[in-house]
Design an enzyme around this catalytic site. Structure first.
Site, mmCIF file in Angstrom:
data_model
loop_
_atom_site.group_PDB
_atom_site.id
_atom_site.type_symbol
_atom_site.label_atom_id
_atom_site.label_comp_id
_atom_site.label_asym_id
_atom_site.label_seq_id
_atom_site.Cartn_x
_atom_site.Cartn_y
_atom_site.Cartn_z
ATOM 1 N N SER A 1 -18.190 -9.984 -3.629
ATOM 2 C CA SER A 1 -19.406 -9.812 -4.425
ATOM 3 C C SER A 1 -19.783 -8.339 -4.479
ATOM 4 C CB SER A 1 -20.561 -10.607 -3.818
ATOM 5 O OG SER A 1 -21.754 -10.231 -4.466
ATOM 6 N N ASP B 31 -23.354 -10.456 -9.398
ATOM 7 C CA ASP B 31 -24.665 -11.105 -9.258
ATOM 8 C C ASP B 31 -25.699 -10.436 -10.147
ATOM 9 O OD1 ASP B 31 -24.231 -13.104 -7.195
ATOM 10 O OD2 ASP B 31 -23.787 -11.414 -5.879
ATOM 11 N N MET C 240 -29.507 -10.494 -11.374
ATOM 12 C CA MET C 240 -30.824 -11.018 -10.950
ATOM 13 C C MET C 240 -31.927 -10.412 -11.814
ATOM 14 S SD MET C 240 -30.379 -10.576 -6.875
ATOM 15 C CE MET C 240 -28.899 -11.129 -6.015
ATOM 16 N N HIS D 282 -22.432 -14.458 -12.074
ATOM 17 C CA HIS D 282 -23.412 -15.395 -11.522
ATOM 18 C C HIS D 282 -24.794 -14.977 -12.003
ATOM 19 C CE1 HIS D 282 -25.414 -16.969 -7.536
ATOM 20 N NE2 HIS D 282 -25.823 -17.639 -8.606
ATOM 21 N N MET E 248 -28.515 -15.223 -12.030
ATOM 22 C CA MET E 248 -29.735 -15.692 -11.360
ATOM 23 C C MET E 248 -30.911 -15.248 -12.219
ATOM 24 S SD MET E 248 -28.514 -14.833 -7.528
ATOM 25 C CE MET E 248 -27.122 -13.906 -8.131
ATOM 26 N N MET F 15 -24.999 -22.617 -3.430
ATOM 27 C CA MET F 15 -25.625 -21.481 -2.745
ATOM 28 C C MET F 15 -25.787 -21.835 -1.272
ATOM 29 S SD MET F 15 -25.865 -19.197 -5.018
ATOM 30 C CE MET F 15 -26.490 -18.026 -3.815
ATOM 31 N N GLY G 44 -30.820 -14.244 -4.106
ATOM 32 C CA GLY G 44 -31.678 -13.076 -4.285
ATOM 33 C C GLY G 44 -31.208 -11.862 -3.491
ATOM 34 N N GLY H 125 -26.245 -10.511 2.493
ATOM 35 C CA GLY H 125 -26.429 -10.286 3.927
ATOM 36 C C GLY H 125 -27.298 -11.297 4.655
ATOM 37 N N ASP I 130 -21.299 -19.528 -2.012
ATOM 38 C CA ASP I 130 -21.859 -18.197 -2.204
ATOM 39 C C ASP I 130 -22.998 -17.927 -1.221
ATOM 40 O OD1 ASP I 130 -22.570 -15.759 -3.177
ATOM 41 O OD2 ASP I 130 -23.289 -16.464 -5.122
ATOM 42 N N GLY I 131 -22.735 -17.017 -0.295
ATOM 43 C CA GLY I 131 -23.772 -16.569 0.634
ATOM 44 C C GLY I 131 -23.371 -16.742 2.088
HETATM 45 C C1 DX5 Z 1 -26.939 -13.989 -3.256
HETATM 46 C C2 DX5 Z 1 -25.741 -13.684 -4.122
HETATM 47 C C3 DX5 Z 1 -24.460 -13.580 -3.380
HETATM 48 C C4 DX5 Z 1 -24.400 -12.421 -2.418
HETATM 49 C C5 DX5 Z 1 -23.499 -12.822 -1.280
HETATM 50 O O1 DX5 Z 1 -28.049 -14.201 -4.061
HETATM 51 O O2 DX5 Z 1 -25.574 -14.707 -5.098
HETATM 52 O O3 DX5 Z 1 -23.345 -13.539 -4.261
HETATM 53 O O4 DX5 Z 1 -23.942 -11.250 -2.994
HETATM 54 O O5 DX5 Z 1 -23.552 -11.828 -0.336
HETATM 55 P P1 DX5 Z 1 -23.219 -12.088 1.196
HETATM 56 O O6 DX5 Z 1 -21.781 -12.491 1.273
HETATM 57 O O7 DX5 Z 1 -23.510 -10.777 1.809
HETATM 58 O O8 DX5 Z 1 -24.123 -13.195 1.681
HETATM 59 ZN ZN ZN Z 2 -23.600 -14.806 -6.284
#
Ligand code: DX5
Ligand code: ZN
Length: 217
Positions: free
Chosen positions: A7, A34, A36, A65, A67, A136, A141, A144, A174-175
């Site tokens: 990501s 990502d 957002m 993705h 959001m 998810m 959002g 980490g 994802d996450g």
């Molecule tokens: C969160 C994102 C993820 C994020 C994952 O809202 O959709 O794609 O970048 O990051 P890590 O792997 O650090 O949780």
């Molecule tokens: Zn994502």
């Protein structure tokens, strides 16, 4: 085939071209992007100018993705910017079936993402026209965050639904994906693994991508 999708959210944006080139050289299959809007999720990430740079330099499949609320407003823009897969949130679409058709009409693969609180059963009537379901495993959002353990159960439930529907839908997680949970997720039925911080904040991202890939066989 099992897929690793780093990501870009966790990359060093001061070195964007080098970060994209690192992924190009790696065993990663896709690059996860990502987007957002600060409304659907409490954060704003990056948009079109960054995707132009990605499109110019990336050799990987682009996994976008969204959001964002009412994602149907921007599908054509993302397709023009090179998106191969466009994933929208079930929670952000009033007419999800129509939105999935619009993505497919653009020639892209259509994905649906589910927040941690949304049961997989909401997808039972769209699974046949959904190329990918993104579960998810954190609240969307931010990168980490800590992996939510309930995701294993959801992955197994969704895998069962996909088999029963005789569908070809891929399951993406994802996450909070890392070397400790990726094998179990794969065994539970997941196909695509997004990893942000675990890859980009490591000392050797190329090795970490290889390590993740080895764990899913
Ligand atoms: C969160 C994102 C993820 C994020 C994952 O809202 O959709 O794609 O970048 O990051 P890590 O792997 O650090 O949780
Ligand atoms: Zn994502």
């Amino acid at each position: 085939m099992k897929i690793i999708a780093p990501s870009l959210l966790a990359a060093d944006f001061g070195q964007l071209k080098q970060e994209i080139e690192m992924v190009n050289q790696s065993q990663a299959d896709w690059l996860h992007l990502d987007i957002m809007d600060g409304v659907f999720v409490p954060n704003i990430s990056f948009g079109m100018p960054v995707l132009e740079v990605v499109q110019k330099h990336s050799t990987k499949i682009l996994d976008v993705h969204l959001m964002i609320m009412q994602p149907e407003r921007y599908l054509a823009d993302f397709q023009k910017l090179g998106a191969n897969i466009i994933t929208v949130h079930q929670e952000a679409c009033t007419h999800l079936h129509r939105t999935l058709q619009q993505i497919k009409d653009l020639g892209c693969k259509a994905g649906v993402a589910l927040n941690p609180h949304t049961p997989v059963s909401v997808l039972s009537d769209v699974l046949y026209c959904t190329d990918l379901v993104c579960l998810m495993s954190v609240n969307p959002g931010f990168g980490g965050q800590k992996f939510i353990e309930n995701t294993y159960k959801k992955t197994k439930e969704l895998k069962k639904m996909i088999i029963e529907a005789n569908a070809n839908t891929l399951i993406e997680i994802d996450g909070g994906v890392n070397a400790d949970n990726i094998s179990l997720l794969s065994e539970a039925g997941a196909d695509v693994f997004v990893a942000g911080n675990f890859v980009f904040k490591s000392k050797n991202p190329l090795e970490v991508i290889q390590e993740l890939k080895n764990k899913i066989g």
